[in-house]
Design a protein around this motif. Structure first.
Motif, PDB file in Angstrom:
ATOM      1  N   HIS A  82       0.811  -1.219   0.000  1.00  0.00           N
ATOM      2  CA  HIS A  82       0.000   0.000   0.000  1.00  0.00           C
ATOM      3  C   HIS A  82       0.846   1.271   0.000  1.00  0.00           C
ATOM      4  CE1 HIS A  82      -3.724  -2.164   1.293  1.00  0.00           C
ATOM      5  NE2 HIS A  82      -4.267  -1.169   0.639  1.00  0.00           N
ATOM      6  N   TYR A  83       2.144   1.144   0.081  1.00  0.00           N
ATOM      7  CA  TYR A  83       2.974   2.309   0.332  1.00  0.00           C
ATOM      8  C   TYR A  83       3.564   2.954  -0.911  1.00  0.00           C
ATOM      9  CZ  TYR A  83       2.433   0.363   4.909  1.00  0.00           C
ATOM     10  OH  TYR A  83       1.886  -0.132   6.051  1.00  0.00           O
ATOM     11  N   GLU A  84       3.512   2.258  -2.046  1.00  0.00           N
ATOM     12  CA  GLU A  84       4.080   2.821  -3.262  1.00  0.00           C
ATOM     13  C   GLU A  84       3.055   2.762  -4.378  1.00  0.00           C
ATOM     14  OE1 GLU A  84       8.193   2.690  -5.825  1.00  0.00           O
ATOM     15  OE2 GLU A  84       7.943   1.379  -4.112  1.00  0.00           O
ATOM     16  N   SER A  85       2.920   3.869  -5.085  1.00  0.00           N
ATOM     17  CA  SER A  85       1.989   3.965  -6.189  1.00  0.00           C
ATOM     18  C   SER A  85       2.733   3.692  -7.498  1.00  0.00           C
ATOM     19  CB  SER A  85       1.388   5.378  -6.215  1.00  0.00           C
ATOM     20  OG  SER A  85       0.585   5.556  -7.344  1.00  0.00           O
ATOM     21  N   TRP A  86       2.068   2.974  -8.401  1.00  0.00           N
ATOM     22  CA  TRP A  86       2.655   2.633  -9.698  1.00  0.00           C
ATOM     23  C   TRP A  86       1.821   3.263 -10.795  1.00  0.00           C
ATOM     24  CZ3 TRP A  86       7.299   0.549  -9.352  1.00  0.00           C
ATOM     25  CH2 TRP A  86       7.644  -0.037  -8.144  1.00  0.00           C
ATOM     26  N   PRO A  87       2.441   3.694 -11.897  1.00  0.00           N
ATOM     27  CA  PRO A  87       1.713   4.467 -12.916  1.00  0.00           C
ATOM     28  C   PRO A  87       0.665   3.686 -13.697  1.00  0.00           C
ATOM     29  CG  PRO A  87       3.962   4.037 -13.652  1.00  0.00           C
ATOM     30  CD  PRO A  87       3.866   3.565 -12.232  1.00  0.00           C
TER      31      PRO A  87
END
Length: 137
Positions: free
Chosen positions: A91-96
Motif C-alpha cells: 500500500h505504500y508505493e503507487s505505480w503508474p
C-alpha cells in the motif's frame, strides 16, 4: 386435457433459457470480427505476459476499472489520488499503470503464492495464518 404443473414449469424454463441464449448469441454475432486493428475496441488495461515465472493477466473489469490476475488468482488494484495504482501487497508505493503495480506485487511475493483474499477489497488479513500483505509461505 389438464397439463401437469411440472410440465408447464419445464416448458417455461426451456423457453426462458432459449430466449436468453438467443439474445446472448445475437450480441456475440454482432461484434466486429474483421477489419483493421484500429477499428476494433482496445482495452486500456489489457496485458498478458509471463513475469518472473508467473503468468500475469490484466483486463477491464465489469465497471471499467482494471482487473489483474497472478497465476489465475485475483489481485485487487486500487486507484490513487495521484492517478497511479496500489495493491494489497504494498500500500505504500503507487505505480503508474496496472501492469507496473502487478509486476511490483510479483516482485514482493517472491516465491510465495498470492492469498485468495488479496483479491477482496477491504480484506487485508488471512484467517489461516498468512501474512496481512496477502502472502502465503
Amino acid at each position: 386435457m389438464i397439463v401437469p404443473r411440472r410440465v408447464a414449469l419445464r416448458s417455461l424454463f426451456a423457453l426462458a433459457v432459449t430466449a436468453f441464449t438467443g439474445g446472448a448469441l445475437g450480441r456475440v454475432a454482432a461484434r466486429p470480427t474483421t477489419g483493421s486493428p484500429s477499428e476494433l475496441p482496445v482495452d486500456p488495461h489489457a496485458f498478458d505476459e509471463m513475469y518472473r515465472g508467473r503468468r500475469i493477466l490484466g483486463f477491464s473489469g465489469a465497471e471499467g476499472g482494471p482487473t489483474a490476475l497472478v497465476d489465475g488468482r485475483p489481485l485487487h488494484l486500487m486507484r490513487c489520488a495521484d492517478g497511479g495504482y496500489v495493491t494489497p501487497i504494498d500500500h505504500y508505493e503507487s505505480w503508474p499503470t496496472p501492469l507496473a503495480a502487478t509486476r511490483a506485487a510479483v516482485d514482493e511475493l517472491g516465491a510465495a503464492r498470492l492469498s485468495p483474499l488479496a483479491g477482496a477489497h477491504g480484506v487485508h488479513t488471512d484467517p489461516t495464518g498468512g501474512s496481512p500483505r496477502g502472502v502465503h509461505a
